[in-house]
Design a protein around this motif. Structure first.
Motif, PDB file in Angstrom:
ATOM      1  N   GLN A   1      -3.765  13.414  -1.122  1.00 24.48           N
ATOM      2  CA  GLN A   1      -4.709  12.328  -0.868  1.00 24.48           C
ATOM      3  C   GLN A   1      -4.047  11.100  -0.236  1.00 24.48           C
ATOM      4  OE1 GLN A   1      -6.985  11.389  -4.413  1.00 24.48           O
ATOM      5  NE2 GLN A   1      -7.107  13.531  -5.028  1.00 24.48           N
ATOM      6  N   LYS A   2      -2.732  11.204   0.032  1.00 28.37           N
ATOM      7  CA  LYS A   2      -2.019  10.019   0.527  1.00 28.37           C
ATOM      8  C   LYS A   2      -2.538   9.533   1.867  1.00 28.37           C
ATOM      9  CE  LYS A   2       2.315  10.441  -2.009  1.00 28.37           C
ATOM     10  NZ  LYS A   2       3.773  10.656  -1.919  1.00 28.37           N
ATOM     11  N   ARG A   3      -2.824  10.461   2.784  1.00 26.65           N
ATOM     12  CA  ARG A   3      -3.311  10.045   4.093  1.00 26.65           C
ATOM     13  C   ARG A   3      -4.643   9.304   3.966  1.00 26.65           C
ATOM     14  NH1 ARG A   3      -2.361  11.451   9.349  1.00 26.65           N
ATOM     15  NH2 ARG A   3      -0.898  13.070   8.689  1.00 26.65           N
ATOM     16  N   THR A   4      -5.543   9.863   3.144  1.00 26.53           N
ATOM     17  CA  THR A   4      -6.845   9.209   2.923  1.00 26.53           C
ATOM     18  C   THR A   4      -6.656   7.836   2.294  1.00 26.53           C
ATOM     19  OG1 THR A   4      -7.919  11.353   2.635  1.00 26.53           O
ATOM     20  CG2 THR A   4      -9.080   9.429   1.774  1.00 26.53           C
ATOM     21  N   ALA A   5      -5.752   7.758   1.328  1.00 23.07           N
ATOM     22  CA  ALA A   5      -5.496   6.485   0.642  1.00 23.07           C
ATOM     23  C   ALA A   5      -4.946   5.440   1.599  1.00 23.07           C
ATOM     24  CB  ALA A   5      -4.541   6.706  -0.524  1.00 23.07           C
TER      25      ALA A   5
ATOM     26  N   ALA B   1       0.834  -1.207   0.000  1.00 21.54           N
ATOM     27  CA  ALA B   1       0.000   0.000   0.000  1.00 21.54           C
ATOM     28  C   ALA B   1       0.868   1.257   0.000  1.00 21.54           C
ATOM     29  CB  ALA B   1      -0.930  -0.017   1.216  1.00 21.54           C
ATOM     30  N   GLN B   2       1.949   1.215   0.785  1.00 23.97           N
ATOM     31  CA  GLN B   2       2.867   2.357   0.810  1.00 23.97           C
ATOM     32  C   GLN B   2       3.457   2.609  -0.578  1.00 23.97           C
ATOM     33  OE1 GLN B   2       3.571   4.381   3.295  1.00 23.97           O
ATOM     34  NE2 GLN B   2       2.900   3.347   5.172  1.00 23.97           N
ATOM     35  N   SER B   3       3.896   1.546  -1.234  1.00 23.86           N
ATOM     36  CA  SER B   3       4.482   1.676  -2.577  1.00 23.86           C
ATOM     37  C   SER B   3       3.451   2.180  -3.573  1.00 23.86           C
ATOM     38  CB  SER B   3       5.041   0.326  -3.041  1.00 23.86           C
ATOM     39  OG  SER B   3       6.049  -0.131  -2.158  1.00 23.86           O
ATOM     40  N   LEU B   4       2.229   1.674  -3.471  1.00 20.48           N
ATOM     41  CA  LEU B   4       1.174   2.076  -4.398  1.00 20.48           C
ATOM     42  C   LEU B   4       0.838   3.557  -4.255  1.00 20.48           C
ATOM     43  CD1 LEU B   4      -0.975   1.159  -6.509  1.00 20.48           C
ATOM     44  CD2 LEU B   4      -2.519   0.777  -4.574  1.00 20.48           C
ATOM     45  N   THR B   5       0.673   4.006  -3.017  1.00 19.36           N
ATOM     46  CA  THR B   5       0.318   5.415  -2.810  1.00 19.36           C
ATOM     47  C   THR B   5       1.440   6.348  -3.263  1.00 19.36           C
ATOM     48  OG1 THR B   5       1.069   5.249  -0.511  1.00 19.36           O
ATOM     49  CG2 THR B   5      -1.281   4.954  -0.919  1.00 19.36           C
ATOM     50  N   GLU B   6       2.686   5.920  -3.054  1.00 24.56           N
ATOM     51  CA  GLU B   6       3.806   6.734  -3.517  1.00 24.56           C
ATOM     52  C   GLU B   6       3.790   6.862  -5.041  1.00 24.56           C
ATOM     53  OE1 GLU B   6       6.081   8.489  -1.972  1.00 24.56           O
ATOM     54  OE2 GLU B   6       5.341   7.959   0.038  1.00 24.56           O
ATOM     55  N   ALA B   7       3.329   5.814  -5.710  1.00 25.63           N
ATOM     56  CA  ALA B   7       3.400   5.772  -7.174  1.00 25.63           C
ATOM     57  C   ALA B   7       2.237   6.481  -7.851  1.00 25.63           C
ATOM     58  CB  ALA B   7       3.476   4.331  -7.652  1.00 25.63           C
ATOM     59  N   ILE B   8       1.025   6.372  -7.322  1.00 25.07           N
ATOM     60  CA  ILE B   8      -0.130   6.848  -8.093  1.00 25.07           C
ATOM     61  C   ILE B   8      -1.026   7.845  -7.369  1.00 25.07           C
ATOM     62  CG2 ILE B   8      -0.179   4.622  -9.314  1.00 25.07           C
ATOM     63  CD1 ILE B   8      -2.818   4.039  -7.824  1.00 25.07           C
TER      64      ILE B   8
ATOM     65  N   GLN C   1      -5.816  -6.562  -2.817  1.00 20.53           N
ATOM     66  CA  GLN C   1      -4.983  -7.496  -2.051  1.00 20.53           C
ATOM     67  C   GLN C   1      -4.812  -8.819  -2.792  1.00 20.53           C
ATOM     68  OE1 GLN C   1      -6.628  -7.900   1.925  1.00 20.53           O
ATOM     69  NE2 GLN C   1      -5.786  -5.943   2.603  1.00 20.53           N
ATOM     70  N   VAL C   2      -5.908  -9.357  -3.329  1.00 22.13           N
ATOM     71  CA  VAL C   2      -5.829 -10.618  -4.072  1.00 22.13           C
ATOM     72  C   VAL C   2      -4.957 -10.461  -5.319  1.00 22.13           C
ATOM     73  CG1 VAL C   2      -7.172 -12.288  -5.412  1.00 22.13           C
ATOM     74  CG2 VAL C   2      -8.016 -11.502  -3.182  1.00 22.13           C
ATOM     75  N   HIS C   3      -5.122  -9.357  -6.038  1.00 22.88           N
ATOM     76  CA  HIS C   3      -4.320  -9.119  -7.238  1.00 22.88           C
ATOM     77  C   HIS C   3      -2.838  -8.989  -6.890  1.00 22.88           C
ATOM     78  CE1 HIS C   3      -2.805  -6.515 -10.650  1.00 22.88           C
ATOM     79  NE2 HIS C   3      -3.325  -7.538 -11.296  1.00 22.88           N
ATOM     80  N   THR C   4      -2.543  -8.307  -5.784  1.00 23.44           N
ATOM     81  CA  THR C   4      -1.153  -8.163  -5.337  1.00 23.44           C
ATOM     82  C   THR C   4      -0.536  -9.522  -5.022  1.00 23.44           C
ATOM     83  OG1 THR C   4      -1.628  -5.963  -4.430  1.00 23.44           O
ATOM     84  CG2 THR C   4       0.334  -7.096  -3.592  1.00 23.44           C
ATOM     85  N   LEU C   5      -1.289 -10.388  -4.338  1.00 26.78           N
ATOM     86  CA  LEU C   5      -0.797 -11.729  -4.021  1.00 26.78           C
ATOM     87  C   LEU C   5      -0.543 -12.518  -5.298  1.00 26.78           C
ATOM     88  CD1 LEU C   5      -0.194 -14.099  -2.108  1.00 26.78           C
ATOM     89  CD2 LEU C   5      -2.659 -14.540  -2.017  1.00 26.78           C
ATOM     90  N   LEU C   6      -1.473 -12.475  -6.233  1.00 20.92           N
ATOM     91  CA  LEU C   6      -1.320 -13.239  -7.474  1.00 20.92           C
ATOM     92  C   LEU C   6      -0.108 -12.780  -8.275  1.00 20.92           C
ATOM     93  CD1 LEU C   6      -5.078 -13.449  -8.503  1.00 20.92           C
ATOM     94  CD2 LEU C   6      -3.605 -15.355  -7.792  1.00 20.92           C
TER      95      LEU C   6
ATOM     96  N   ASP D   1     -14.324   2.078  -6.283  1.00 23.14           N
ATOM     97  CA  ASP D   1     -12.900   2.339  -6.515  1.00 23.14           C
ATOM     98  C   ASP D   1     -12.608   3.820  -6.297  1.00 23.14           C
ATOM     99  OD1 ASP D   1     -10.244   2.044  -7.187  1.00 23.14           O
ATOM    100  OD2 ASP D   1     -10.607   2.034  -9.362  1.00 23.14           O
ATOM    101  N   PRO D   2     -12.800   4.320  -5.063  1.00 25.78           N
ATOM    102  CA  PRO D   2     -12.657   5.758  -4.820  1.00 25.78           C
ATOM    103  C   PRO D   2     -11.241   6.282  -5.035  1.00 25.78           C
ATOM    104  CG  PRO D   2     -12.853   4.566  -2.747  1.00 25.78           C
ATOM    105  CD  PRO D   2     -13.165   3.595  -3.830  1.00 25.78           C
ATOM    106  N   LEU D   3     -10.235   5.401  -4.932  1.00 25.53           N
ATOM    107  CA  LEU D   3      -8.846   5.849  -5.094  1.00 25.53           C
ATOM    108  C   LEU D   3      -8.319   5.628  -6.501  1.00 25.53           C
ATOM    109  CD1 LEU D   3      -7.373   4.369  -1.778  1.00 25.53           C
ATOM    110  CD2 LEU D   3      -8.158   6.713  -2.185  1.00 25.53           C
ATOM    111  N   GLY D   4      -9.083   4.957  -7.332  1.00 24.57           N
ATOM    112  CA  GLY D   4      -8.624   4.664  -8.686  1.00 24.57           C
ATOM    113  C   GLY D   4      -7.529   3.618  -8.750  1.00 24.57           C
ATOM    114  N   ILE D   5      -7.414   2.759  -7.723  1.00 24.13           N
ATOM    115  CA  ILE D   5      -6.330   1.772  -7.681  1.00 24.13           C
ATOM    116  C   ILE D   5      -6.590   0.583  -8.597  1.00 24.13           C
ATOM    117  CG2 ILE D   5      -5.608   2.390  -5.349  1.00 24.13           C
ATOM    118  CD1 ILE D   5      -7.166  -0.057  -4.346  1.00 24.13           C
ATOM    119  N   LEU D   6      -7.826   0.445  -9.098  1.00 21.89           N
ATOM    120  CA  LEU D   6      -8.154  -0.690  -9.962  1.00 21.89           C
ATOM    121  C   LEU D   6      -8.082  -0.329 -11.441  1.00 21.89           C
ATOM    122  CD1 LEU D   6     -11.254  -2.092  -8.001  1.00 21.89           C
ATOM    123  CD2 LEU D   6      -8.835  -2.662  -7.704  1.00 21.89           C
ATOM    124  N   ARG D   7      -7.702   0.915 -11.736  1.00 15.90           N
ATOM    125  CA  ARG D   7      -7.630   1.362 -13.128  1.00 15.90           C
ATOM    126  C   ARG D   7      -6.188   1.346 -13.644  1.00 15.90           C
ATOM    127  NH1 ARG D   7     -11.692   4.955 -10.991  1.00 15.90           N
ATOM    128  NH2 ARG D   7     -10.181   6.598 -10.614  1.00 15.90           N
ATOM    129  N   PRO D   8      -5.964   1.035 -14.919  1.00 12.88           N
ATOM    130  CA  PRO D   8      -6.986   0.555 -15.860  1.00 12.88           C
ATOM    131  C   PRO D   8      -7.408  -0.873 -15.517  1.00 12.88           C
ATOM    132  CG  PRO D   8      -4.840   0.385 -16.866  1.00 12.88           C
ATOM    133  CD  PRO D   8      -4.627   1.075 -15.542  1.00 12.88           C
TER     134      PRO D   8
END
Length: 637
Positions: free
Chosen positions: A414-418, A402-409, A471-476, A523-530
């Protein structure tokens, strides 16, 4: 040799209501010691038992609070081998015998039985199931109880109970309302519960059964009250000083014994099997994997599970029942979820080590959870040392991802909310093992047979659909990296906290998610896009779908009835009063593994006799899943 002490009636110095199976917490101050010794010395302030009902096989550990010579209070033991200022604590456990014969209800073990099923009483294996506390108890339990009759002797009519075709029942006139009229035939089996013993009229006999602080009730104790005694003793004379502190328990009950679950062949092939050293039938070259969310003690609140008797919800009982169940499956690989850190190190690792298992553990991170880290749960994976050896272990912390993802996108504002949305402390434990057992397919290069086992517990909050899928996608994606570096069969086990047909489940079994799937709307943070990135290349299949796979063996109709034919998953793996559904899965790579057999599923009607899970028979709100696999021959790539 057991010591027998005949004492005056226990009703004189002690409360009488222990006869009615109520818990008695009797404690006596050791203040009279001061008359024997003027200076301050060791004394007992109070004692009590955390568990309200003593159960066969479940260790009783009294809480003992003492005052030390320096007048400080402590719970530390003071054994004879290490006396304190010349004094130590002496413990005794007694079985209290009286002239009153008590039989216990097989459905409600805290209640005294008032009637008995004659059919069961004549069959030694069923005697323990024959007692009931009331006609209503018997009628309510009939749907489950009659299966005992059918299994024992077909559909033979019971001479004690008569039921009409609608399933409602009436008790025949042979039912007595008093236990005094419910005696077994003289040529019948020995009663499962103890009879009274000869004794002096008006007295109570105490049979010493233990001299340690802890005591584990045995079958000989069923139906009897136990007495715990703690006393201060002189280290030189060994004589007790002052009055002992005592507790009278409720009557000891047998440990509930659910019908054993069976391993059901599903491959349709006639595979030769063999008996291993534990007497278990297993086909050559196969191995078994168990996945089980055991319900951590911190999650087993009486508010959530008020329908479960307090004694059955207590950790002192559940730990024993869970261990008995897990060990009984004799799986080669065991994946447990919700294992508290302290319970892993103090209970599961050492106990399963006795049965030949090596243990690996990953505790949840504690950025969200507060309190003692020892009570934080995690995932534990065990494997039998005679079947596998450990090659490599990977820890997956979704908080770091999650830390890496928020740093990247995520924009800085919005980082605290994310992070508040993404950081949930969930983890996964990935283990690579090497097979030791024979008859493994080996390619021409002679590669050793490895398997990769992932064990995870995905976030529970149902509204966070985006977090679950992420989480599931990250594990896969992590598993894909391992697969790219080695030609290796993979198993993905755990509590995914997601229903069949959800986006995470679809991603696992289909390798992608339809862009129109309703879960993707959250998907309020847009983490599933595209959404086109929500893919993976692992050919994962749910093991339990083999129950409904075309071409599987005959005779599986009963097991298919416990499957959802729309999703090819069990109807449920989690059953509480307020929820029933499937959250637990064992996925496998279908190009490298095949399913040989599956542990049969539980029937909802059978569970509902205790309202839901957990119950006295099953100590988690989840059911265990187990599959037997065989490695398929490798092909050159």
């Amino acid at each position: 040799m057991v010591d027998h002490l005949t004492l005056p009636s226990i009703s004189s110095p002690f409360p009488r209501n222990h006869i009615n199976n109520q818990t008695i917490l009797c404690f006596y101050s050791s203040s009279p010691i001061s008359r024997c010794d003027a200076k301050a010395m060791l004394s007992v302030i109070r004692v009590h038992l955390p568990s309200e009902i003593p159960i066969v096989g479940c260790e009783l550990t009294p809480y003992v609070l003492v005052r030390r010579p320096d007048k400080s209070a402590a719970t530390d033991d003071v054994p004879e081998s290490a006396p304190l200022d010349g004094y130590f604590l002496r413990y005794r456990w007694y079985r209290v015998h009286s002239d009153k014969k008590v039989t216990i209800c097989s459905v409600h073990p805290t209640q005294q039985a008032t009637l008995q099923c004659v059919f069961c009483s004549k069959r030694r294996s069923l005697v323990s199931k024959s007692y009931h506390c009331s006609p209503k108890c018997f009628v309510d339990a009939w749907q489950h109880h009659k299966t005992l009759h059918e299994a024992e002797n077909g559909n033979e009519e019971d001479e004690l109970v008569r039921f009409n075709s609608t399933g409602s029942g009436v008790l025949s006139g042979t039912l007595s309302g008093s236990m005094s009229n419910l005696s077994l035939a003289s040529n019948g089996p020995t009663p499962f519960y103890p009879s009274s013993i000869s004794q002096k009229s008006g007295g109570e006999t105490l049979v010493e059964v233990g001299s340690c602080k802890t005591y584990t009730p045995t079958a000989d104790d069923i139906g009897y009250v136990l007495k715990f005694e703690c006393a201060v003793a002189n280290a030189e004379s060994k004589q007790v000083v002052g009055h002992p502190s005592t507790i009278l328990t409720s009557r000891v009950i047998p440990a509930p014994s659910p019908s054993p679950r069976k391993l059901i062949p599903v491959n349709g092939a006639d595979v030769m099997g063999h008996l291993d050293q534990d007497g278990r039938i297993q086909s050559a070259g196969s191995f078994t994997v168990l996945s089980y969310n055991i319900l951590s003690d911190t999650s087993a609140s009486s508010d959530l599970y008020s329908y479960c008797p307090p004694w059955a919800l207590s950790w002192s009982y559940r730990r024993h029942n869970l261990l008995r169940e897990i060990v009984g499956y004799r799986a080669d690989v065991v994946c447990l979820q919700e294992v508290q850190s302290d319970h892993f190190h103090e209970i599961f690792a050492p106990e399963l080590d006795k049965h030949g298992y090596q243990a690996l553990y990953k505790r949840k991170t504690n950025e969200v959870l507060s309190g003692s880290t020892s009570a934080i749960d995690g995932c534990a994976t065990f494997f039998r040392r005679d079947r596998f050896s450990h090659v490599k272990k990977y820890d997956v912390e979704f908080n770091k991802a999650a830390q890496s993802l928020t740093e990247a996108i995520i924009p800085p504002t919005q980082k605290r909310t994310a992070l508040n949305r993404l950081v949930k402390d969930n983890i996964a434990l990935i283990v690579v093992l090497e097979a030791k057992f024979g008859n493994q397919p080996v390619d021409s290069s002679g590669k050793r047979q490895l398997i990769c086992v992932a064990n995870t517990h995905v976030n529970v909050q149902q509204e966070l659909k985006d977090v679950k899928l992420w989480q599931v996608h990250t594990l896969l994606k992590g598993l894909e990296k391992i697969a790219a570096s080695a030609d290796i069969p993979m198993l993905v086990c755990g509590d995914f906290n997601t229903l069949p047909g959800s986006a995470p489940h679809t991603l696992l079994v289909m390798g992608k998610v339809d862009p129109l799937h309703p879960d993707l709307l959250v998907d309020p943070l847009g983490i599933l896009r595209p959404q086109t990135k929500l893919t993976h290349q692992l050919p994962l299949v749910s093991a339990y779908s083999s129950f409904v796979r075309p071409g599987t063996g005959l005779g599986l109709e009963q097991h298919r009835r416990r499957m959802d034919l729309n999703t090819n998953e069990p109807l449920f793996t989690n059953c509480t009063r307020d929820f029933i559904g499937t959250h637990d899965y064992i996925f496998y790579t279908a190009d490298t593994l095949m399913v040989e057999s599956l542990l049969d599923l539980l029937d909802e009607d059978g569970l509902r006799k205790d309202t839901a899970l957990p119950s006295p028979e099953w100590s988690s709100n989840h059911i265990a899943l187990l599959a037997e696999f065989r490695c398929m021959p490798r092909t050159r790539r």
